[in-house]
Design a protein around this motif. Structure first.
Motif, short mmCIF file in Angstrom:
data_model
loop_
_atom_site.label_atom_id
_atom_site.label_comp_id
_atom_site.label_asym_id
_atom_site.label_seq_id
_atom_site.Cartn_x
_atom_site.Cartn_y
_atom_site.Cartn_z
N SER A 182 46.25 35.24 41.07
CA SER A 182 46.23 35.27 39.61
C SER A 182 47.22 34.27 39.01
O SER A 182 47.08 33.90 37.84
CB SER A 182 46.57 36.69 39.11
OG SER A 182 45.66 37.62 39.63
N HIS A 259 45.37 38.87 31.90
CA HIS A 259 44.11 38.20 32.25
C HIS A 259 43.56 38.75 33.57
O HIS A 259 42.35 38.96 33.71
CB HIS A 259 44.35 36.69 32.38
CG HIS A 259 43.12 35.91 32.71
ND1 HIS A 259 42.81 35.56 34.01
CD2 HIS A 259 42.10 35.45 31.94
CE1 HIS A 259 41.67 34.89 34.02
NE2 HIS A 259 41.22 34.81 32.77
N GLU A 262 42.07 42.26 32.77
CA GLU A 262 40.80 42.17 32.04
C GLU A 262 39.67 41.68 32.95
O GLU A 262 38.55 42.18 32.90
CB GLU A 262 40.96 41.23 30.85
CG GLU A 262 41.87 41.78 29.76
CD GLU A 262 42.10 40.76 28.66
OE1 GLU A 262 41.51 39.66 28.75
OE2 GLU A 262 42.87 41.05 27.71
N LYS A 263 39.97 40.71 33.78
CA LYS A 263 38.93 40.13 34.64
C LYS A 263 38.54 41.07 35.77
O LYS A 263 37.37 41.19 36.12
CB LYS A 263 39.45 38.81 35.22
CG LYS A 263 38.45 38.11 36.14
CD LYS A 263 39.05 36.83 36.69
CE LYS A 263 38.08 36.15 37.66
NZ LYS A 263 38.68 34.92 38.24
N THR A 264 39.52 41.76 36.33
CA THR A 264 39.27 42.59 37.52
C THR A 264 38.66 43.93 37.17
O THR A 264 37.76 44.41 37.86
CB THR A 264 40.57 42.79 38.30
OG1 THR A 264 41.15 41.52 38.60
CG2 THR A 264 40.32 43.55 39.60
N SER A 266 37.00 44.91 34.44
CA SER A 266 35.95 44.92 33.42
C SER A 266 34.62 45.42 33.97
O SER A 266 33.67 45.61 33.23
CB SER A 266 35.77 43.51 32.85
OG SER A 266 35.39 42.60 33.88
#
Length: 566
Positions: A182, A259, A262-264, A266
């Protein structure tokens, strides 16, 4: 502006925060340090103040006690004793109280005192004053040495800060043990910020340590004030820059953490993705410890990552439960199939054919496809089947070798029989003149029977038939020679015997026809008892006749053979 105002307006008053595990002192403590500096300066000013300055509370209590004594000699003796006690304190002697007591002692010596007592007390007073001067010189030397060391340390920091950029280039890059995907896209910036913070953190620690050392060190107020001013100037360079870098690093780290979350999180993750996310959380928590973050960022990111960790742990726990139930089902089906495979193996070892075993294995695979199994169970069963098939192939190969060897042995034996029969015919043909006609004929018939019962290849049969024809021709030649050598009477007798043999053969044929007809009549169902008895009697009579005819035919044949052989 006085010294206190200078200290209050220094850069150590900046409102800076640092993370809980940061080795450098938080900025809130810098304010208390400035206050301590002010108190230290005031205390030292009071220590070195003249007699008209306000005296200490201890000396005021002593003065009050001294005023209650009327005798000047006792007052003087009490004052000298107080001077001794002021010098004999643990740690730094109370020079301020000593000087105040000394001034008071000089005033008491002016009063009316017994000369002998005055001399004694004066000697004691002089000794104490000499001891005080020696102590003052020692402490002055210590203070000078301490001031010299502090000067060296402060000068060293000042020189290093003047070459700040070159020092920054020498700071090693940060080493992150756990790979953090990340942060990869900003890792160069993280490295740059943390390297500079590592340098500033080191100078902040050294500056704070010098400030604390300066507070507790005895030296002249002017000199101490000069050091504090120089430390404040260094703080003006270190702490605002450090605060700015911490804020930038913290904001960047918080942004990357958000970030990642949110990305993981979602979407619903598969089990491998859950474990990858858990490892990434570990890496982010590790980075939060090695980065210099402010308290807010450290606490917020740690809380957010902990929440994510807990959510993953709950999902993994639930999936582990499902996986455990699946494994139980896998194991049940695996045990059933394994038992079935062992039964097929046992049947094969007890004598089942390879074709039958392969048919059972096909049924076994069909059943495997219909049952729910894990990949490890499927792989294990397939490996066992492959091993079993190798065993079947090995046994089939061994059987094939045995058959091949038997076939080769059979071919060898056939070849031997061929060679033996060929040699036998060749020897019989070469020795036909030495043997009798009857012996040669018997040998010929024996060879014909052996040839008829054998399964020689076509080429071999043709060779043997060629030899038998040659042998037969030789027999015919021999028979003709014998007939040609007979006398006229023998020839007539031979012809008569042959005619008789012909009659007997015809008679035997008639008897056999009669017997055949009688058996047919007997096999029918239209005969009564008397007819059946007559038929049976006729059959018995014909059998007797047939036996007699057979004997006559044999006798005639022997006679003919005897004449032909002679």
């Amino acid at each position: 502006m006085n010294q206190e105002d200078n200290l209050m307006t220094s850069s150590f008053n900046e409102n800076e925060e640092s993370q809980p595990n940061e080795p450098v002192q938080p900025q809130e403590d810098h304010i208390s340090n400035v206050v301590q500096e002010q108190k230290a300066l005031k205390a030292q000013q009071e220590q070195h103040a003249f007699h008209h300055h306000p005296v200490s509370a201890a000396f005021l209590a002593f003065s009050k006690e001294l005023n209650e004594i009327q005798d000047p000699e006792k007052k003087l003796s009490k004052t000298i004793e107080y001077m001794e006690n002021a010098l004999s304190q643990t740690g730094t002697p109370h020079f301020k109280e000593f000087w105040d007591a000394k001034h008071l002692c000089l005033e008491l010596f002016k009063e009316n005192i017994n000369p002998s007592v005055r001399v004694t007390l004066w000697a004691k007073y002089s000794e104490i004053c000499r001891e005080a001067r020696k102590l003052k010189e020692i402490f002055d030397e210590q203070s000078a040495f301490a001031a010299e060391q502090i000067e060296i340390a402060v000068k060293s920091i000042e020189d290093e800060l003047n070459s700040y950029d070159s020092l920054l280039d020498k700071i090693p890059h940060i080493q992150i043990e756990h790979k953090c995907f990340s942060l990869d896209h900003n890792m160069e910036r993280y490295d740059q910020l943390q390297r500079e913070l590592n340098l500033l953190n080191a100078y902040a620690m050294r500056t704070n340590a010098l400030r604390k050392e300066l507070i507790k060190t005895e030296m002249r107020i002017k000199q101490k004030n000069s050091f504090f001013q120089r430390l404040s100037q260094m703080g003006d360079f270190i702490f605002p820059k450090r605060k700015k870098l911490i804020q930038e690093l913290s904001a960047l780290f918080m942004q990357d953490v958000e970030h990642f979350i949110e990305k993981t999180f979602s979407h619903e993750m598969k089990t491998p993705e859950l474990f990858d996310a858990r490892e990434e959380i570990k890496a982010l928590q590790y980075c939060a410890k090695i980065f210099t973050l402010n308290t807010e960022s450290f606490s917020k990111t740690r809380l957010r990552l902990s929440e994510c960790w807990d959510s993953i742990k709950d999902v993994v726990k639930e999936r582990k439960k499902v996986v455990h139930e699946q494994k139980q089902e896998f194991k049940k089906h695996y045990d059933e199939l394994n038992a079935q495979l062992e039964a097929i193996k046992k049947a094969f070892q007890e004598g089942a054919s390879s074709d039958e075993t392969e048919k059972k294995l096909e049924e076994f695979f069909h059943q495997m496809r219909n049952l729910v199994l894990g990949k490890f169970e499927i792989r294990d069963l397939r490996e066992k089947v492959n091993e079993f098939r190798k065993e079947i192939q090995a046994k089939a190969h061994a059987s094939e070798q045995i058959k091949k060897q038997a076939s080769m042995q059979h071919e060898r034996e056939k070849q031997e029989r061929f060679e033996k029969l060929k040699l036998k015919l060749q020897e019989a043909s070469s020795k036909i003149d030495q043997e009798s006609f009857e012996q040669s004929t018997a040998l010929y018939e024996e060879c014909i029977k052996e040839l008829a019962s054998s399964s020689f290849p076509k080429a071999h049969k043709q060779d043997l038939e060629k030899l038998t024809r040659k042998f037969k021709d030789l027999l015919s030649d021999k028979k003709e020679k014998q007939l040609m050598s007979l006398s006229q009477d023998q020839k007539q007798t031979l012809a008569d015997l042959k005619n008789a043999l012909k009659d007997r053969l015809e008679q035997r044929q008639e008897i056999k026809a009669t017997l055949e007809q009688c058996r047919k009549i007997q096999g029918g169902s239209g005969l009564d008892f008397s007819q059946a008895m007559q038929t049976n009697e006729l059959i018995e009579q014909e059998k007797d006749r047939l036996e007699k005819i057979e004997a006559k035919i044999e006798e005639l044949q022997e006679k003919i053979d005897e004449l032909q052989g002679s």
